[in-house]
Design a protein around this motif. Structure first.
Motif, PDB file in Angstrom:
ATOM      1  N   SER A  70       0.834  -1.197   0.000  1.00 54.09           N
ATOM      2  CA  SER A  70       0.000   0.000   0.000  1.00 54.09           C
ATOM      3  C   SER A  70       0.871   1.250   0.000  1.00 54.09           C
ATOM      4  N   SER A  71       0.239   2.358  -0.344  1.00 51.88           N
ATOM      5  CA  SER A  71       0.909   3.643  -0.223  1.00 51.88           C
ATOM      6  C   SER A  71       1.045   3.964   1.264  1.00 51.88           C
ATOM      7  N   GLY A  72       2.191   4.475   1.649  1.00 52.65           N
ATOM      8  CA  GLY A  72       2.410   4.798   3.042  1.00 52.65           C
ATOM      9  C   GLY A  72       1.710   6.080   3.455  1.00 52.65           C
ATOM     10  N   ASN A  73       1.643   6.323   4.747  1.00 55.34           N
ATOM     11  CA  ASN A  73       1.030   7.546   5.241  1.00 55.34           C
ATOM     12  C   ASN A  73       1.861   8.768   4.864  1.00 55.34           C
ATOM     13  N   ALA A  74       3.160   8.608   4.852  1.00 56.02           N
ATOM     14  CA  ALA A  74       4.027   9.715   4.456  1.00 56.02           C
ATOM     15  C   ALA A  74       4.048   9.815   2.940  1.00 56.02           C
ATOM     16  N   LYS A  75       4.288  10.989   2.446  1.00 59.08           N
ATOM     17  CA  LYS A  75       4.311  11.201   1.008  1.00 59.08           C
ATOM     18  C   LYS A  75       5.438  10.394   0.373  1.00 59.08           C
ATOM     19  N   ASN A  76       5.135   9.825  -0.771  1.00 58.42           N
ATOM     20  CA  ASN A  76       6.128   9.076  -1.542  1.00 58.42           C
ATOM     21  C   ASN A  76       6.741   7.914  -0.769  1.00 58.42           C
ATOM     22  N   THR A  77       5.893   7.179  -0.063  1.00 54.63           N
ATOM     23  CA  THR A  77       6.353   5.965   0.584  1.00 54.63           C
ATOM     24  C   THR A  77       5.486   4.789   0.165  1.00 54.63           C
ATOM     25  N   LEU A  78       6.083   3.639   0.188  1.00 56.24           N
ATOM     26  CA  LEU A  78       5.402   2.397  -0.168  1.00 56.24           C
ATOM     27  C   LEU A  78       5.604   1.419   0.976  1.00 56.24           C
ATOM     28  N   ASP A  79       4.524   0.863   1.486  1.00 55.92           N
ATOM     29  CA  ASP A  79       4.612  -0.037   2.624  1.00 55.92           C
ATOM     30  C   ASP A  79       4.328  -1.475   2.220  1.00 55.92           C
ATOM     31  N   LEU A  80       4.847  -2.382   3.020  1.00 58.51           N
ATOM     32  CA  LEU A  80       4.518  -3.801   2.888  1.00 58.51           C
ATOM     33  C   LEU A  80       4.233  -4.322   4.289  1.00 58.51           C
ATOM     34  N   GLN A  81       2.974  -4.579   4.561  1.00 57.24           N
ATOM     35  CA  GLN A  81       2.572  -5.146   5.844  1.00 57.24           C
ATOM     36  C   GLN A  81       2.583  -6.659   5.725  1.00 57.24           C
ATOM     37  N   MET A  82       3.309  -7.312   6.603  1.00 62.76           N
ATOM     38  CA  MET A  82       3.450  -8.761   6.552  1.00 62.76           C
ATOM     39  C   MET A  82       2.930  -9.360   7.858  1.00 62.76           C
ATOM     40  N   ILE A  83       2.071 -10.346   7.754  1.00 67.18           N
ATOM     41  CA  ILE A  83       1.573 -11.067   8.918  1.00 67.18           C
ATOM     42  C   ILE A  83       1.780 -12.558   8.686  1.00 67.18           C
ATOM     43  N   GLY A  84       1.690 -13.336   9.753  1.00 66.69           N
ATOM     44  CA  GLY A  84       1.833 -14.775   9.615  1.00 66.69           C
ATOM     45  C   GLY A  84       3.131 -15.179   8.959  1.00 66.69           C
ATOM     46  N   LEU A  85       4.217 -14.527   9.365  1.00 64.71           N
ATOM     47  CA  LEU A  85       5.501 -14.774   8.712  1.00 64.71           C
ATOM     48  C   LEU A  85       5.965 -16.204   8.926  1.00 64.71           C
ATOM     49  N   LYS A  86       6.568 -16.757   7.890  1.00 68.14           N
ATOM     50  CA  LYS A  86       7.034 -18.126   7.886  1.00 68.14           C
ATOM     51  C   LYS A  86       8.549 -18.142   7.698  1.00 68.14           C
ATOM     52  N   PRO A  87       9.210 -19.225   8.087  1.00 69.12           N
ATOM     53  CA  PRO A  87      10.666 -19.305   7.882  1.00 69.12           C
ATOM     54  C   PRO A  87      11.064 -19.060   6.433  1.00 69.12           C
ATOM     55  N   GLU A  88      10.244 -19.509   5.501  1.00 75.40           N
ATOM     56  CA  GLU A  88      10.587 -19.322   4.087  1.00 75.40           C
ATOM     57  C   GLU A  88      10.462 -17.879   3.622  1.00 75.40           C
ATOM     58  N   ASP A  89       9.945 -16.996   4.478  1.00 76.43           N
ATOM     59  CA  ASP A  89       9.896 -15.573   4.145  1.00 76.43           C
ATOM     60  C   ASP A  89      11.229 -14.882   4.427  1.00 76.43           C
ATOM     61  N   THR A  90      12.152 -15.601   5.052  1.00 79.52           N
ATOM     62  CA  THR A  90      13.480 -15.039   5.295  1.00 79.52           C
ATOM     63  C   THR A  90      14.111 -14.665   3.960  1.00 79.52           C
ATOM     64  N   ALA A  91      14.448 -13.398   3.818  1.00 73.33           N
ATOM     65  CA  ALA A  91      14.966 -12.919   2.527  1.00 73.33           C
ATOM     66  C   ALA A  91      15.429 -11.482   2.661  1.00 73.33           C
ATOM     67  N   MET A  92      16.173 -11.049   1.665  1.00 74.02           N
ATOM     68  CA  MET A  92      16.422  -9.619   1.487  1.00 74.02           C
ATOM     69  C   MET A  92      15.241  -9.072   0.704  1.00 74.02           C
ATOM     70  N   TYR A  93      14.660  -8.000   1.204  1.00 71.67           N
ATOM     71  CA  TYR A  93      13.499  -7.406   0.563  1.00 71.67           C
ATOM     72  C   TYR A  93      13.910  -6.105  -0.120  1.00 71.67           C
ATOM     73  N   TYR A  94      13.662  -6.061  -1.428  1.00 70.01           N
ATOM     74  CA  TYR A  94      14.038  -4.900  -2.220  1.00 70.01           C
ATOM     75  C   TYR A  94      12.788  -4.158  -2.703  1.00 70.01           C
ATOM     76  N   CYS A  95      12.864  -2.840  -2.653  1.00 68.69           N
ATOM     77  CA  CYS A  95      11.847  -1.996  -3.247  1.00 68.69           C
ATOM     78  C   CYS A  95      12.323  -1.608  -4.643  1.00 68.69           C
ATOM     79  N   ALA A  96      11.410  -1.606  -5.600  1.00 67.41           N
ATOM     80  CA  ALA A  96      11.773  -1.247  -6.965  1.00 67.41           C
ATOM     81  C   ALA A  96      10.649  -0.455  -7.607  1.00 67.41           C
ATOM     82  N   SER A  97      11.007   0.351  -8.600  1.00 62.97           N
ATOM     83  CA  SER A  97       9.992   1.112  -9.319  1.00 62.97           C
ATOM     84  C   SER A  97      10.382   1.245 -10.792  1.00 62.97           C
ATOM     85  N   ASP A  98       9.371   1.545 -11.597  1.00 65.54           N
ATOM     86  CA  ASP A  98       9.610   1.729 -13.027  1.00 65.54           C
ATOM     87  C   ASP A  98       8.628   2.755 -13.579  1.00 65.54           C
TER      88      ASP A  98
END
Length: 129
Positions: A70-98
């Motif tokens: 979702s769009s974040g509360n602050a201007k020009n921010t992008l959020d990712l809310q994660m729930i129910g995290l699993k061991p396989e979610d372990t990762a480097m998380y990158y934000c990207a745009s085009d």
């Protein structure tokens, strides 16, 4: 110059929740397709969640129902809310745009490194025991 900076990563217990944010500068991001890409250890980077330039959203099957982009509360921010995290979610998380005109969420989700013009440096999410 476009700059993307991720934050919010860290250690979380399996089953827990975490919220990542991406701060964008150098453009009005609301017109760009954006996404969160995951790269688990020793695996390739792949799309997890994306927002198209039209506002549509798309999710990888592995995170559907657990992650919300979702769009974040602050201007020009992008959020990712994660729930129910699993061991396989372990990762480097990158934000990207085009800036490609009309890029949909599905197109952004399926993009590889060369398919998105701008990338952040990533934030690590890992499960604690």
């Amino acid at each position: 110059q476009v700059d993307l900076v991720e934050s919010g990563g860290g250690s979380v217990q399996s089953g827990g929740s975490l919220k990542l944010s991406c701060a964008a500068s150098g453009y009005t991001y609301s017109r760009f397709a954006m996404g969160w890409f995951l790269q688990p250890p020793w695996k390739e980077r792949a799309g997890g969640a994306a927002i198209g330039s039209d506002g549509s959203t798309a999710y990888a099957d592995s995170v559907k129902g657990r992650f919300t982009i979702s769009s974040g509360n602050a201007k020009n921010t992008l959020d990712l809310q994660m729930i129910g995290l699993k061991p396989e979610d372990t990762a480097m998380y990158y934000c990207a745009s085009d800036p490609a005109l009309g890029m949909t969420a599905i197109q952004a989700l399926g993009a590889d490194y060369y398919g998105m013009d701008y990338w952040g440096k990533g934030t690590m999410v890992y499960m604690s025991s």
